[in-house]
Design a protein around this motif. Structure first.
Motif, mmCIF file in Angstrom:
data_model
loop_
_atom_site.group_PDB
_atom_site.id
_atom_site.type_symbol
_atom_site.label_atom_id
_atom_site.label_comp_id
_atom_site.label_asym_id
_atom_site.label_seq_id
_atom_site.Cartn_x
_atom_site.Cartn_y
_atom_site.Cartn_z
ATOM 1 N N UNK A 116 0.870 -1.180 0.000
ATOM 2 C CA UNK A 116 0.000 0.000 0.000
ATOM 3 C C UNK A 116 0.913 1.237 0.000
ATOM 4 N N UNK A 117 0.681 2.214 -0.873
ATOM 5 C CA UNK A 117 1.523 3.409 -0.872
ATOM 6 C C UNK A 117 1.461 4.127 0.474
ATOM 7 N N UNK A 118 2.598 4.623 0.984
ATOM 8 C CA UNK A 118 2.587 5.340 2.267
ATOM 9 C C UNK A 118 1.660 6.552 2.265
ATOM 10 N N UNK A 119 1.614 7.263 1.130
ATOM 11 C CA UNK A 119 0.743 8.426 0.983
ATOM 12 C C UNK A 119 -0.260 8.124 -0.126
ATOM 13 N N UNK A 120 -1.549 8.364 0.093
ATOM 14 C CA UNK A 120 -2.545 8.048 -0.942
ATOM 15 C C UNK A 120 -2.225 8.710 -2.273
ATOM 16 N N UNK A 121 -2.284 7.917 -3.335
ATOM 17 C CA UNK A 121 -1.993 8.437 -4.688
ATOM 18 C C UNK A 121 -3.198 9.111 -5.326
ATOM 19 N N UNK A 122 -4.398 8.854 -4.779
ATOM 20 C CA UNK A 122 -5.594 9.384 -5.443
ATOM 21 C C UNK A 122 -6.157 10.632 -4.765
ATOM 22 N N UNK A 123 -5.649 10.981 -3.581
ATOM 23 C CA UNK A 123 -6.168 12.158 -2.888
ATOM 24 C C UNK A 123 -5.594 13.422 -3.521
ATOM 25 N N UNK A 124 -6.451 14.432 -3.703
ATOM 26 C CA UNK A 124 -6.002 15.676 -4.317
ATOM 27 C C UNK A 124 -5.736 16.732 -3.249
ATOM 28 N N UNK A 125 -4.676 17.509 -3.498
ATOM 29 C CA UNK A 125 -4.276 18.583 -2.597
ATOM 30 C C UNK A 125 -4.291 19.894 -3.360
ATOM 31 N N UNK A 126 -4.665 20.967 -2.671
ATOM 32 C CA UNK A 126 -4.731 22.270 -3.324
ATOM 33 C C UNK A 126 -3.340 22.901 -3.307
ATOM 34 N N UNK A 127 -2.739 22.994 -4.477
ATOM 35 C CA UNK A 127 -1.384 23.519 -4.634
ATOM 36 C C UNK A 127 -1.429 24.989 -5.047
ATOM 37 N N UNK A 128 -0.662 25.819 -4.328
ATOM 38 C CA UNK A 128 -0.529 27.241 -4.673
ATOM 39 C C UNK A 128 0.927 27.519 -5.001
ATOM 40 N N UNK A 129 1.239 27.835 -6.281
ATOM 41 C CA UNK A 129 2.645 28.079 -6.629
ATOM 42 C C UNK A 129 3.172 29.348 -5.972
ATOM 43 N N UNK A 130 4.481 29.382 -5.759
ATOM 44 C CA UNK A 130 5.118 30.538 -5.148
ATOM 45 C C UNK A 130 5.188 31.695 -6.138
ATOM 46 N N UNK A 131 4.955 32.917 -5.636
ATOM 47 C CA UNK A 131 5.080 34.110 -6.487
ATOM 48 C C UNK A 131 6.519 34.334 -6.922
ATOM 49 N N UNK A 132 7.467 33.735 -6.208
ATOM 50 C CA UNK A 132 8.883 33.959 -6.484
ATOM 51 C C UNK A 132 9.412 33.083 -7.615
ATOM 52 N N UNK A 133 8.641 32.066 -8.031
ATOM 53 C CA UNK A 133 9.136 31.100 -9.013
ATOM 54 C C UNK A 133 8.288 31.183 -10.279
ATOM 55 N N UNK A 134 8.950 31.493 -11.396
ATOM 56 C CA UNK A 134 8.277 31.587 -12.693
ATOM 57 C C UNK A 134 9.131 30.895 -13.746
ATOM 58 N N UNK A 135 8.535 30.506 -14.887
ATOM 59 C CA UNK A 135 9.330 29.894 -15.957
ATOM 60 C C UNK A 135 10.509 30.784 -16.352
ATOM 61 N N UNK A 136 11.671 30.153 -16.484
ATOM 62 C CA UNK A 136 12.891 30.880 -16.803
ATOM 63 C C UNK A 136 13.748 31.176 -15.583
ATOM 64 N N UNK A 137 13.167 31.080 -14.363
ATOM 65 C CA UNK A 137 13.951 31.314 -13.144
ATOM 66 C C UNK A 137 14.815 30.105 -12.835
ATOM 67 N N UNK A 138 15.944 30.375 -12.197
ATOM 68 C CA UNK A 138 16.807 29.293 -11.737
ATOM 69 C C UNK A 138 16.403 28.904 -10.316
ATOM 70 N N UNK A 139 16.354 27.617 -10.067
ATOM 71 C CA UNK A 139 16.039 27.109 -8.729
ATOM 72 C C UNK A 139 17.109 26.110 -8.324
ATOM 73 N N UNK A 140 17.280 25.977 -7.021
ATOM 74 C CA UNK A 140 18.285 25.054 -6.499
ATOM 75 C C UNK A 140 17.711 24.195 -5.392
ATOM 76 N N UNK A 141 18.526 23.337 -4.823
ATOM 77 C CA UNK A 141 18.058 22.437 -3.758
ATOM 78 C C UNK A 141 17.411 23.188 -2.604
ATOM 79 N N UNK A 142 16.242 22.724 -2.193
ATOM 80 C CA UNK A 142 15.555 23.292 -1.032
ATOM 81 C C UNK A 142 14.718 24.517 -1.309
ATOM 82 N N UNK A 143 14.722 25.061 -2.534
ATOM 83 C CA UNK A 143 13.884 26.229 -2.838
ATOM 84 C C UNK A 143 12.399 25.868 -2.726
#
Length: 601
Positions: A116-143
């Motif tokens: 059985x998966x540790x976290x349910x694969x079928x449950x949906x979560x409401x995701x809100x993207x960060x205002x600081x991250x947009x296409x073309x931005x560089x991101x690194x570990x832990x951002x």
């Protein structure tokens, strides 16, 4: 390449497989026709020694063994909070529900080979993207690339995994997603595109990286007076609670988990009896978080691996717990991990080492017991995490130790003491005299007293260190006098020594003793703790001046009348929000003692 072999020999939770050329150390494998979870712990030629995390009864030589190519890892993502796992992160309620659908008669048992998966694969979560991250931005570990509201207490920050760095090619808009839906694409270079999800996987035996480890300077407020005032724990610190049978280890851990000022609680039952873990599973869902008023399970994760469950999974349970703790630490949260008890975990190590025919060390424990304990406790700490925006988080680790017969010289207690900085020694004599928490104030200590002093001085009272030291001096002097009293009685003591004995009795009864089941006494705010300690110290100072004026101790007690007994009862008669009443009582006590006329000593 998938490694495939055959079972050669079975010895309890240890399986020896042949034809395993290409297998790697600590690789997860599937054992037998039912695909039991196992982990490679030793390789000799084409023979692999596998510790199996499920019951091996019924396995036969010749059954297949298949490698997965990955180490033992855990799923890290929204859905962990409020869950109950076994020692290898299998969700127990989901397993029971799965079995109930196929075999209702056995739904109360955890069947072998159930995946059985540790976290349910079928449950949906409401995701809100960060205002600081947009296409073309560089991101690194832990951002932080977005957030999910996991519970009303915990805002789950979606992090770039520690091994991913590149340019954002695409990020999902605000909406509902399962943990297996892609929410971002990262161009990591070389034409490779890495998809990110709401969850990530991480090997349990590998610590998660951070930028810098810092000195723990903020106390972990527990509401337990003897801990907060005399032997404080710091956020990011390490501590141990050793004690014999019946001294109150489990109740103390329950109190720490329920009342501590941590954002996330991870409770690991690694090998204790089933009834103790049952109490956790029964009580925790009913508790209210004192800091938010919400259900306690909205900030808790339970890992249940009792003494009748597979011994190999018990050995893995603390690594699973600490890895989940590091994950929430990386979000900037303060995490408290309690393990009950590491003695049972060490016994699992001893059994596995015996099956592997390793040379035993003291009391049969493996020679690497100390290094395994060090590896576990060194993963605690307060750190500056990877990624932007900059944030700080901590993992505080407190382990109960169950020395046989209360013998603190046995190996697990001795080695654990080397790697922890807080030692809360539970005393059998105190427990049998119904003094709880049964923490012995003479043998216990905390190495964080100086580092957290500044916090107490700034936020509560600048005289915290001064009062604390005076209380400790009184208790230490009283301990020295007890032997004299046994020999000659109290009549041969000076009035000053009689005052020490009387003040120590007041402190023990009115400050250090605490009833975990009393609605007022079970949790004490730092302001009330300080007010109580101030009352007893100011009483002692005023009484000492009176004794120097030749006023007998009995006359001081008689002059105070009922107020003398009120001092001891203030801990459970005056609520946390009525601090003024304690301060007024302190002033009245000092005034009465100062106005006592002289007498004969």
């Amino acid at each position: 390449m998938v490694v495939r072999g055959r079972i050669y020999r079975i010895s309890g939770p240890l399986v020896i497989a042949e034809g395993m050329t290409g297998a790697q150390m600590f690789e997860v494998v599937r054992v037998g026709e039912e695909g039991l979870i196992g982990e490679v712990t030793r390789i000799r030629g084409d023979m692999a020694y596998i510790q199996v995390y499920e019951s091996t009864s019924g396995l036969r030589p010749g059954e297949p063994v298949e490698g997965t190519g990955a180490p033992l890892s855990v799923d890290l993502g929204p859905g962990l909070i409020g869950s109950i796992f076994d020692g290898v992160q299998r969700p127990l309620p989901s397993i029971v529900a799965t079995i109930a659908r196929t075999n209702p008669a056995r739904s109360i048992f955890v069947e072998r080979g159930v995946t059985v998966p540790p976290i349910p694969r079928d449950k949906k979560w409401h995701f809100t993207p960060s205002d600081r991250v947009k296409p073309g931005d560089k991101v690194g570990p832990g951002d932080i690339i977005g957030v999910v509201e996991e519970t009303q207490i915990i805002q789950h920050k979606i992090l770039v995994p520690p091994n991913v760095e590149g340019t954002v090619k695409w990020i999902a808009g605000e909406g509902d997603y399962t943990i297996v839906d892609p929410i971002a694409e990262i161009d990591v270079g070389g034409g490779e595109i890495k998809q990110l999800y709401l969850y990530q996987r991480w090997p349990v035996r590998q610590p998660r990286p951070y930028v810098q480890k810092l000195e723990p300077t903020e106390p972990l407020i527990t509401g337990m007076r003897i801990i907060d005032l005399l032997f404080p724990m710091a956020k990011g610190g390490t501590g141990m609670i050793p004690g014999g049978f019946g001294t109150g280890k489990t109740v103390t851990l329950h109190n720490l988990a329920q009342w501590s000022s941590a954002n996330v609680i991870i409770y690991i039952g690694c090998g204790e009896r089933g009834n103790e873990m049952t109490e956790v599973l029964d009580k925790f869902p009913t508790y209210k978080d004192p800091w938010t008023g919400r259900p306690l399970m909205e900030r808790s994760i339970l890992v249940a691996n009792t003494s009748n469950m597979p011994v190999a999974a018990r050995e893995a349970s603390i690594y699973v717990g600490i890895t989940m703790g590091e994950y929430y630490r990386d979000m900037g949260y303060d995490v408290l991990l309690v393990a009950d008890s590491t003695s049972r975990w060490a016994e699992a190590l001893r059994e596995m080492a015996g099956r592997l025919e390793e040379m035993p060390a003291e009391e049969g424990y493996p020679s690497y017991l100390a290094s395994r304990l060090a590896e576990f406790y060194e993963r605690a700490g307060r750190v500056r995490t990877l990624g932007e925006p900059s944030r700080f988080g901590s993992v505080t680790v407190i382990g109960a130790v169950s020395p046989p017969g209360g013998d603190f010289t046995e190996p697990v207690t001795t080695h654990t003491r080397r790697f922890t900085k807080v030692f809360w020694a539970l005393d059998t004599a105190l427990a049998y005299s119904r003094h709880y928490p049964a923490i012995n104030w003479i043998t216990s200590y905390s190495a964080y007293s100086d580092t957290v002093a500044e916090w107490w001085h700034k936020n509560v009272d600048p005289r915290w260190s001064e009062y604390r030291q005076e209380v400790m001096n009184i208790l230490i002097r009283e301990n020295e006098l007890r032997e004299i009293v046994r020999l000659i009685g109290t009549e041969g003591l000076s009035e000053q020594d009689k005052l020490i004995l009387e003040t120590a009795r007041l402190i023990k009864e009115g400050l250090l003793k605490q009833n975990a089941f009393d609605p007022i006494d079970t949790f004490t705010t730092v302001q009330k703790q300080m007010a109580l300690m101030r009352m007893f110290v100011e009483f002692y100072r005023a009484a000492s001046d009176a004794v120097r004026r030749n006023v007998p101790v009995n006359k001081i007690k008689d002059s105070l009348g009922r107020m003398y007994s009120y001092m001891m009862r203030a801990r459970f008669t005056i609520p946390n929000d009525k601090i003024d009443e304690i301060d007024k009582m302190t002033r009245d006590i000092v005034n009465i003692i100062n106005n006592i006329g002289g007498g004969q000593a």
